[in-house]
Design a protein around this motif. Structure first.
Motif, PDB file in Angstrom:
ATOM      1  N   TRP A  36       0.802  -1.076   0.095  1.00 18.67           N
ATOM      2  CA  TRP A  36       0.154   0.042  -0.068  1.00 18.67           C
ATOM      3  C   TRP A  36       0.879   1.260   0.000  1.00 18.67           C
ATOM      4  O   TRP A  36       0.656   1.986  -0.599  1.00 18.67           O
ATOM      5  N   LEU A  37       1.890   1.335   0.824  1.00 18.73           N
ATOM      6  CA  LEU A  37       2.698   2.561   0.925  1.00 18.73           C
ATOM      7  C   LEU A  37       3.369   2.765  -0.296  1.00 18.73           C
ATOM      8  O   LEU A  37       3.585   3.791  -0.549  1.00 18.73           O
ATOM      9  N   SER A  38       3.890   1.451  -0.752  1.00 19.29           N
ATOM     10  CA  SER A  38       4.745   1.676  -2.219  1.00 19.29           C
ATOM     11  C   SER A  38       3.838   2.246  -3.245  1.00 19.29           C
ATOM     12  O   SER A  38       3.859   3.060  -4.093  1.00 19.29           O
ATOM     13  N   LEU A  39       2.365   1.643  -3.330  1.00 22.14           N
ATOM     14  CA  LEU A  39       1.410   2.302  -4.267  1.00 22.14           C
ATOM     15  C   LEU A  39       1.338   3.827  -4.050  1.00 22.14           C
ATOM     16  O   LEU A  39       1.207   4.433  -5.092  1.00 22.14           O
ATOM     17  N   PHE A  40       1.082   3.966  -2.841  1.00 24.45           N
ATOM     18  CA  PHE A  40       0.817   5.494  -2.486  1.00 24.45           C
ATOM     19  C   PHE A  40       2.046   6.659  -3.248  1.00 24.45           C
ATOM     20  O   PHE A  40       1.775   7.668  -3.662  1.00 24.45           O
ATOM     21  N   PHE A  41       3.191   5.961  -2.749  1.00 22.54           N
ATOM     22  CA  PHE A  41       4.359   6.765  -3.184  1.00 22.54           C
ATOM     23  C   PHE A  41       4.536   6.718  -4.808  1.00 22.54           C
ATOM     24  O   PHE A  41       5.147   7.764  -5.302  1.00 22.54           O
ATOM     25  N   ILE A  42       4.352   5.763  -5.212  1.00 24.88           N
ATOM     26  CA  ILE A  42       4.350   5.590  -6.755  1.00 24.88           C
ATOM     27  C   ILE A  42       3.347   6.446  -7.482  1.00 24.88           C
ATOM     28  O   ILE A  42       3.736   7.193  -8.217  1.00 24.88           O
ATOM     29  N   SER A  43       2.065   6.385  -6.895  1.00 26.63           N
ATOM     30  CA  SER A  43       1.095   7.068  -7.457  1.00 26.63           C
ATOM     31  C   SER A  43       1.309   8.738  -7.185  1.00 26.63           C
ATOM     32  O   SER A  43       1.211   9.626  -8.200  1.00 26.63           O
ATOM     33  N   GLY A  44       1.873   8.953  -6.210  1.00 29.49           N
ATOM     34  CA  GLY A  44       2.138  10.660  -5.942  1.00 29.49           C
ATOM     35  C   GLY A  44       3.354  10.664  -6.814  1.00 29.49           C
ATOM     36  O   GLY A  44       3.254  11.928  -7.525  1.00 29.49           O
ATOM     37  N   PHE A  45       4.253  10.122  -7.147  1.00 34.61           N
ATOM     38  CA  PHE A  45       5.416  10.455  -8.185  1.00 34.61           C
ATOM     39  C   PHE A  45       4.797  10.275  -9.598  1.00 34.61           C
ATOM     40  O   PHE A  45       5.048  11.503 -10.438  1.00 34.61           O
ATOM     41  N   LEU A  47       1.474  11.283 -10.530  1.00 32.67           N
ATOM     42  CA  LEU A  47       0.839  12.253 -10.557  1.00 32.67           C
ATOM     43  C   LEU A  47       1.627  13.545 -10.519  1.00 32.67           C
ATOM     44  O   LEU A  47       1.271  14.689 -11.148  1.00 32.67           O
ATOM     45  N   SER A  48       2.844  13.702  -9.991  1.00 32.80           N
ATOM     46  CA  SER A  48       3.454  14.861  -9.832  1.00 32.80           C
ATOM     47  C   SER A  48       4.212  14.934 -11.238  1.00 32.80           C
ATOM     48  O   SER A  48       4.688  15.981 -11.582  1.00 32.80           O
ATOM     49  N   GLY A  54      -2.090   8.145 -12.748  1.00 31.35           N
ATOM     50  CA  GLY A  54      -1.430   7.804 -11.584  1.00 31.35           C
ATOM     51  C   GLY A  54      -2.298   7.788 -10.296  1.00 31.35           C
ATOM     52  O   GLY A  54      -1.969   7.074  -9.395  1.00 31.35           O
ATOM     53  N   GLY A  55      -3.541   8.305 -10.514  1.00 31.62           N
ATOM     54  CA  GLY A  55      -4.441   8.248  -9.346  1.00 31.62           C
ATOM     55  C   GLY A  55      -4.903   6.843  -9.150  1.00 31.62           C
ATOM     56  O   GLY A  55      -5.615   6.596  -8.083  1.00 31.62           O
ATOM     57  N   GLY A  94      -6.376  12.916  -9.755  1.00 32.01           N
ATOM     58  CA  GLY A  94      -6.284  12.732 -11.225  1.00 32.01           C
ATOM     59  C   GLY A  94      -6.978  13.462 -12.075  1.00 32.01           C
ATOM     60  O   GLY A  94      -6.803  13.906 -13.106  1.00 32.01           O
ATOM     61  N   TYR A  95      -8.365  13.831 -11.579  1.00 26.00           N
ATOM     62  CA  TYR A  95      -9.154  14.816 -12.378  1.00 26.00           C
ATOM     63  C   TYR A  95      -8.638  16.208 -12.356  1.00 26.00           C
ATOM     64  O   TYR A  95      -8.590  16.737 -13.799  1.00 26.00           O
ATOM     65  N   ILE A  96      -7.828  16.550 -11.450  1.00 27.87           N
ATOM     66  CA  ILE A  96      -7.273  18.163 -11.397  1.00 27.87           C
ATOM     67  C   ILE A  96      -5.914  18.022 -12.412  1.00 27.87           C
ATOM     68  O   ILE A  96      -5.808  18.827 -13.219  1.00 27.87           O
ATOM     69  N   VAL A  97      -5.406  16.893 -12.487  1.00 28.80           N
ATOM     70  CA  VAL A  97      -4.102  16.754 -13.319  1.00 28.80           C
ATOM     71  C   VAL A  97      -4.626  16.661 -14.629  1.00 28.80           C
ATOM     72  O   VAL A  97      -3.856  17.319 -15.643  1.00 28.80           O
TER      73      VAL A  97
END
Length: 106
Positions: A36-45, A47-48, A54-55, A94-97
């Protein structure tokens, strides 16, 4: 939108699980938590980097939390509201991006 906002769930859950492991002497973290934590960090990366899908990676742990909230396990904290909040957060990010990318391409 600041790029660090995409890492907010990853930071919050890392602090929470880090505190749980050290303060309560659990000693080990479940492998699903590491995923889960890996997915959160990968998603943040992702999306950035202005990639809207990425969302979806951040939404996977949220969907898992929602599912686990439907199971009656006798836990004190119900996971469903946390999962719904995280799911709405990543869908919104994701929508904002996506909207920002379309403004840039027009």
């Amino acid at each position: 939108m600041k790029k660090t906002i995409f890492y907010l769930p990853a930071i919050i859950f890392t602090i929470f699980y880090g505190f749980a492991v050290t303060a309560w002497s659990i000693g080990a973290v479940s492998p699903i938590v590491v995923i889960w934590l890996s997915l959160f960090f990968i998603s943040g990366f992702i999306l950035s980097r202005n990639v809207y899908w990425g969302g979806l990676l951040g939404a996977l742990p949220a969907i898992n939390l929602i599912y686990m909230g439907t199971q009656e396990t006798g836990q004190i904290i119900n996971e469903m509201p946390i999962g719904v909040t995280i799911l709405i957060y990543y869908i919104t990010c994701g929508y904002i991006v996506l909207i920002n990318n379309r403004k840039g391409n027009d």
